[in-house]
Design an enzyme around this catalytic site. Structure first.
Site, mmCIF file in Angstrom:
data_model
loop_
_atom_site.group_PDB
_atom_site.id
_atom_site.type_symbol
_atom_site.label_atom_id
_atom_site.label_comp_id
_atom_site.label_asym_id
_atom_site.label_seq_id
_atom_site.Cartn_x
_atom_site.Cartn_y
_atom_site.Cartn_z
ATOM 1 C CG ASN A 125 -88.897 -19.914 29.920
ATOM 2 O OD1 ASN A 125 -88.912 -21.067 30.421
ATOM 3 N ND2 ASN A 125 -87.381 -19.724 30.460
ATOM 4 N N GLY A 162 -77.619 -17.834 31.381
ATOM 5 C CA GLY A 162 -78.301 -16.882 31.949
ATOM 6 C C GLY A 162 -79.624 -15.750 31.572
ATOM 7 C CB CYS A 185 -87.790 -17.801 34.573
ATOM 8 S SG CYS A 185 -87.378 -16.269 35.352
HETATM 9 C C1 FMN Z 1 -78.703 -21.756 24.183
HETATM 10 C C2 FMN Z 1 -79.850 -22.597 25.608
HETATM 11 C C3 FMN Z 1 -80.399 -21.651 25.481
HETATM 12 C C4 FMN Z 1 -81.486 -21.594 25.540
HETATM 13 N N1 FMN Z 1 -82.921 -20.197 26.587
HETATM 14 C C5 FMN Z 1 -84.459 -20.843 25.948
HETATM 15 C C6 FMN Z 1 -84.747 -19.272 26.415
HETATM 16 O O1 FMN Z 1 -84.803 -17.811 26.720
HETATM 17 N N2 FMN Z 1 -85.766 -19.571 26.983
HETATM 18 C C7 FMN Z 1 -86.644 -20.796 26.536
HETATM 19 O O2 FMN Z 1 -87.670 -20.919 27.256
HETATM 20 N N3 FMN Z 1 -85.861 -22.098 26.483
HETATM 21 C C8 FMN Z 1 -84.720 -21.894 26.119
HETATM 22 N N4 FMN Z 1 -84.035 -22.950 26.127
HETATM 23 C C9 FMN Z 1 -84.996 -23.841 26.015
HETATM 24 C C10 FMN Z 1 -84.574 -25.126 24.710
HETATM 25 O O3 FMN Z 1 -86.330 -23.844 23.783
HETATM 26 C C11 FMN Z 1 -85.636 -26.319 25.131
HETATM 27 O O4 FMN Z 1 -86.445 -26.042 25.179
HETATM 28 C C12 FMN Z 1 -84.648 -27.153 25.007
HETATM 29 O O5 FMN Z 1 -83.519 -26.848 24.828
HETATM 30 C C13 FMN Z 1 -84.854 -28.845 24.763
HETATM 31 O O6 FMN Z 1 -84.838 -29.011 23.048
HETATM 32 P P1 FMN Z 1 -83.199 -29.555 22.140
HETATM 33 O O7 FMN Z 1 -83.341 -30.676 23.718
HETATM 34 O O8 FMN Z 1 -84.443 -29.295 21.323
HETATM 35 O O9 FMN Z 1 -82.416 -28.048 23.106
HETATM 36 C C14 FMN Z 1 -82.322 -22.581 25.548
HETATM 37 C C15 FMN Z 1 -81.951 -23.513 25.478
HETATM 38 C C16 FMN Z 1 -80.011 -23.492 25.104
HETATM 39 C C17 FMN Z 1 -79.747 -25.062 24.476
#
Ligand code: FMN
Length: 309
Positions: A133, A77, A136
């Site tokens: 981002n 969130g 949202c």
């Molecule tokens: C716990 C968690 C929190 C995340 N928070 C954000 C965020 O605040 N802003 C954002 O742009 N992406 C956020 N992401 C997305 C990641 O930056 C990334 O785009 C996504 O997890 C895919 O990459 P991965 O498979 O290597 O995790 C979050 C991902 C996870 C797992």
């Protein structure tokens, strides 16, 4: 292939030179400071902060993070300290991390929110690039996600770019029909780069209680489960635009990073992998250098778009 000595691992995104194409993804690396004792921030390309909003946010109620057979589901969130506290308390600490490169991840519930966050960050030193981002929900448009409507995404990009004193990378949502169309919308709006993918909307049910396993009901899926879809999306986005594309989604090893580069990415981000191993980003950066060395790749940038038919 013959070995060619030490490969050149530098890449450039929107005029910013990074010493490695491996970047720590937003939301999985805190504000960077937390990782200073765990790994060498100087050995990775950059790190991206948790998403920053105008006001501090507490995030969703637990349970908000679960493991799946090949990934992770989260509905944190967008919990964060808010842009003001970030500038006053976190950035001075980040500036002490000599040789580390910080990108600030930004979001808002209206275009004006996003503009205000960037204006606040503009006043401070220590940030190389803004990552916006676009996944949202926009409260002014009935909760529609900015990143699912090309017109809205172009307008958001244009308005943020107009005030931005730093290069702007727009982070795309994968929950769309045409990722190429969305990348193009960001480019038209003036984005200096695009990054993708964010998480996929997903859901899991506890069959004993018959309740959703995540309090928020739906959550974002990340990790190895999404990698093949993410690689396809990066390939489509890279064919649609001229600006650099930064790829991510399930990168666990150096070989995964190579796959994204061949699909057209200039750099890659590592998210979920840091949960299993907090040193993952550095290990992947080192592994990628060794892979290039072993495969006679003199410059890592030569891999970008190197897919053969
Ligand atoms: C716990 C968690 C929190 C995340 N928070 C954000 C965020 O605040 N802003 C954002 O742009 N992406 C956020 N992401 C997305 C990641 O930056 C990334 O785009 C996504 O997890 C895919 O990459 P991965 O498979 O290597 O995790 C979050 C991902 C996870 C797992």
């Amino acid at each position: 292939m013959e070995k060619t000595g030490v490969p050149d691992m530098r890449v450039t995104i929107a005029g910013v030179e990074l010493q490695s194409p491996v970047i720590a993804a937003s939301g999985t690396f805190g504000y960077g400071i937390e990782f200073d004792e765990i790994l060498s921030l100087q050995k990775i390309g950059a790190f991206i902060t948790k998403g920053l909003s105008l006001e501090p946010m507490e995030g969703n109620q637990a349970p908000r993070l679960i493991e799946t057979s090949a990934g992770m589901m989260n509905a944190i969130g967008l919990q964060n300290v808010g842009v003001e506290t970030f500038v006053e308390k976190k950035l001075p600490e980040i500036r002490k991390l000599r040789g580390a490169v910080c990108f600030a991840n930004v979001f808002g519930f209206t275009i004006e929110d996003c503009v205000a966050v960037v204006e606040k960050l503009n006043e401070a030193e220590g940030i190389a690039i803004y990552e916006l981002n676009a996944s949202c929900p926009n409260t002014r448009h009935g909760g529609m996600v900015f990143g699912t409507d090309p017109g809205l995404l172009e307008e958001l990009t244009q308005r943020v770019k107009a005030v931005s004193r730093r290069p702007l990378m727009v982070k795309l949502s994968p929950n769309v029909t045409s990722i190429g169309g969305m990348a193009l919308a960001a480019e038209r709006g003036g984005a200096d780069a695009v990054s993708l993918v964010n998480t996929f909307v997903s859901m899991a049910i506890d069959i004993e209680t018959r309740k959703p396993r995540i309090k928020n009901v739906t959550a974002g899926l990340s990790g190895p489960a999404i990698k093949p879809i993410a690689v396809r999306m990066v390939w489509e986005a890279a064919r649609a635009v001229k600006i650099p594309v930064v790829g991510m989604g399930g990168v666990l090893r150096a070989e995964d990073a190579v796959e994204f580069l061949l699909a057209g990415a200039t750099a890659v981000q590592v998210g979920t992998a840091s949960y299993a191993d907090p040193r993952a980003v550095e290990k992947i950066a080192t592994g990628l250098r060794k892979w290039c060395e072993a495969h006679g790749v003199g410059k890592v940038s030569e891999l970008t778009g190197g897919l053969s038919s």
